[in-house]
Design a protein around this motif. Structure first.
Motif, short mmCIF file in Angstrom:
data_model
loop_
_atom_site.label_atom_id
_atom_site.label_comp_id
_atom_site.label_asym_id
_atom_site.label_seq_id
_atom_site.Cartn_x
_atom_site.Cartn_y
_atom_site.Cartn_z
N VAL A 191 -47.37 9.21 5.15
CA VAL A 191 -46.59 9.97 6.15
C VAL A 191 -46.94 9.59 7.59
O VAL A 191 -46.04 9.40 8.42
CB VAL A 191 -46.74 11.48 5.92
CG1 VAL A 191 -46.21 12.27 7.10
CG2 VAL A 191 -46.00 11.90 4.66
N PRO A 192 -48.23 9.44 7.96
CA PRO A 192 -48.54 9.11 9.36
C PRO A 192 -48.00 7.76 9.81
O PRO A 192 -47.89 7.51 11.01
CB PRO A 192 -50.08 9.11 9.39
CG PRO A 192 -50.49 9.91 8.22
CD PRO A 192 -49.45 9.67 7.18
N THR A 193 -47.68 6.87 8.87
CA THR A 193 -47.22 5.53 9.25
C THR A 193 -45.76 5.52 9.69
O THR A 193 -45.32 4.56 10.33
CB THR A 193 -47.40 4.53 8.09
OG1 THR A 193 -46.55 4.91 6.99
CG2 THR A 193 -48.85 4.51 7.62
N TRP A 194 -44.98 6.58 9.34
CA TRP A 194 -43.58 6.60 9.75
C TRP A 194 -43.22 7.82 10.60
O TRP A 194 -42.07 7.96 11.03
CB TRP A 194 -42.64 6.52 8.55
CG TRP A 194 -42.72 7.65 7.56
CD1 TRP A 194 -43.47 7.71 6.43
CD2 TRP A 194 -42.02 8.90 7.62
NE1 TRP A 194 -43.29 8.91 5.78
CE2 TRP A 194 -42.40 9.66 6.49
CE3 TRP A 194 -41.10 9.46 8.52
CZ2 TRP A 194 -41.90 10.94 6.23
CZ3 TRP A 194 -40.61 10.73 8.27
CH2 TRP A 194 -41.01 11.45 7.13
N GLU A 212 -49.84 17.25 10.53
CA GLU A 212 -50.52 18.03 11.55
C GLU A 212 -51.80 17.35 12.07
O GLU A 212 -52.17 17.51 13.23
CB GLU A 212 -50.87 19.42 11.00
CG GLU A 212 -49.67 20.25 10.60
CD GLU A 212 -48.90 20.77 11.80
OE1 GLU A 212 -49.43 20.68 12.92
OE2 GLU A 212 -47.76 21.25 11.60
N ARG A 213 -52.48 16.63 11.20
CA ARG A 213 -53.68 15.90 11.61
C ARG A 213 -53.35 14.42 11.69
O ARG A 213 -54.12 13.56 11.29
CB ARG A 213 -54.79 16.13 10.59
CG ARG A 213 -55.15 17.58 10.32
CD ARG A 213 -56.27 18.03 11.20
NE ARG A 213 -56.83 19.30 10.78
CZ ARG A 213 -56.75 20.42 11.49
NH1 ARG A 213 -56.15 20.42 12.67
NH2 ARG A 213 -57.28 21.54 11.04
N ARG A 214 -52.21 14.10 12.26
CA ARG A 214 -51.67 12.74 12.17
C ARG A 214 -52.62 11.67 12.68
O ARG A 214 -52.83 10.65 12.02
CB ARG A 214 -50.35 12.66 12.93
CG ARG A 214 -49.72 11.26 12.86
CD ARG A 214 -48.46 11.14 13.68
NE ARG A 214 -48.03 9.75 13.67
CZ ARG A 214 -48.50 8.82 14.50
NH1 ARG A 214 -49.40 9.15 15.42
NH2 ARG A 214 -48.07 7.57 14.42
N ALA A 215 -53.20 11.87 13.87
CA ALA A 215 -54.06 10.84 14.45
C ALA A 215 -55.25 10.55 13.55
O ALA A 215 -55.57 9.39 13.27
CB ALA A 215 -54.54 11.27 15.84
N VAL A 240 -55.87 7.07 11.19
CA VAL A 240 -57.11 6.29 11.19
C VAL A 240 -57.60 6.08 9.77
O VAL A 240 -57.98 4.97 9.37
CB VAL A 240 -58.19 6.98 12.05
CG1 VAL A 240 -59.55 6.32 11.85
CG2 VAL A 240 -57.80 6.95 13.52
N LEU A 241 -57.57 7.15 8.98
CA LEU A 241 -58.03 7.04 7.59
C LEU A 241 -57.15 6.08 6.80
O LEU A 241 -57.63 5.26 6.02
CB LEU A 241 -58.03 8.42 6.93
CG LEU A 241 -58.95 9.48 7.56
CD1 LEU A 241 -58.90 10.76 6.75
CD2 LEU A 241 -60.37 8.98 7.67
N ALA A 242 -55.84 6.19 7.00
CA ALA A 242 -54.91 5.37 6.22
C ALA A 242 -55.06 3.89 6.52
O ALA A 242 -54.87 3.04 5.63
CB ALA A 242 -53.47 5.81 6.50
N THR A 243 -55.41 3.55 7.77
CA THR A 243 -55.45 2.15 8.16
C THR A 243 -56.84 1.54 8.17
O THR A 243 -56.98 0.32 8.13
CB THR A 243 -54.83 1.97 9.56
OG1 THR A 243 -55.53 2.81 10.50
CG2 THR A 243 -53.36 2.37 9.55
#
Length: 287
Positions: A254-257, A188-191, A195-198
């Motif tokens: 999860v946000p990466t795929w 739900e907070r993907r964007a 940013v946090l993941a990368t």
């Protein structure tokens, strides 16, 4: 007749369609960088177009419409009234109301997502926020301050959801709920999550240490809950720390795929992850 006259003048500027471009781009699931590349302009120019700082010719509007696969007339429709934001119940951890962010932070998320931390500039972020470069430095002295602010907002939101997900239920349900909440956040907070993941590796000290402590707390909450369930015989006995770390890691990825269109399927993805997590800790439904 007016629309016909407008479209017959190739170089007539259309200066009030920037907001419509942004809205339709988001609806189409096209990134700022993708649209910029599609019409052959820089990301900075595309951002300026969406913020009304660069006038649009009809030819340029047609290019954008073709790239987004929408009729040109869609850009000329009257703007819809803004939705009134309501305050969500903080105990309902499955409900994700829009975050209340200032325009600078909203722009920072967009620019970090599109260009990465190193590719982002304060000038681009300022343009996206419709603020002067001097004005942005008044509130955020550096990109590092922006990244730290986004990290703090994300972790505060996530901590609240994990607390609510595990409150007032048995250990097994609490564990499954917490994994579901962690996964939902990253859909739900993907964007923001992307940013946090990368970009977390860009944090400088002491911010890096603070982040590591915050992540350890998330893992610790999940591990403590898993151990409580194991003590009751519902999870396998033994060291659950590796399984817990693996579960947190798969949720963070999860946000990466996924993409923005997957948000509609967020609950299904989160439930599947919760079931996967239960299998990883050896859940025994017969106990």
């Amino acid at each position: 007749m007016a629309p016909h006259k407008l479209f017959s003048v190739v170089e007539q500027p259309v200066t009030d369609s920037g907001a419509a471009v942004r809205e339709l781009r988001n609806q189409a699931g096209v990134t700022l960088r993708g649209l910029a590349a599609g019409i052959g302009v820089s990301v900075g120019t595309m951002s300026a177009i969406e913020n009304g700082k660069v006038g649009l010719t009809v030819d340029r509007l047609r290019q954008i419409a073709q790239c987004l696969d929408v009729p040109v007339a869609r850009f000329l429709e009257p703007p819809q009234p803004e939705k009134v934001e309501t305050t969500a119940d903080p105990t309902d951890w499955r409900v994700f109301a829009p975050l209340t962010l200032d325009p600078v932070l909203e722009s920072a998320i967009d620019v970090f997502e599109e260009l990465g931390y190193h590719g982002a500039t304060m000038r681009l972020i300022a343009a996206g926020a419709d603020i002067s470069v001097a004005g942005i430095y008044h509130h955020y002295p550096s990109k590092q301050h922006l990244l730290v602010a986004l990290v703090n907002i994300a972790h505060a939101d996530l901590a609240q959801r994990l607390d609510a997900a595990g409150d007032g239920v048995d250990a097994v349900t609490a564990f499954a709920n917490m994994v579901e909440a962690l996964t939902l956040f990253h859909v739900e907070r993907r964007a923001l999550a992307l940013v946090l993941a990368t970009e977390l590796r860009r944090l400088e000290e002491p911010n890096r240490t603070h982040l590591q402590a915050s992540m350890a707390q998330i893992e610790g909450r999940l591990l403590d809950t898993a151990r409580r369930a194991a003590d009751l015989g519902a999870f396998r006995s033994g060291d659950l720390s590796v399984a817990t770390k693996a579960i947190v890691t798969m949720c963070l990825a999860v946000p990466t795929w996924t993409d923005d269109s997957d948000a509609a399927q967020g609950r299904r993805i989160a439930r599947e992850y919760a079931n996967l997590a239960l299998g990883m800790v050896g859940f025994r439904a017969d106990r």
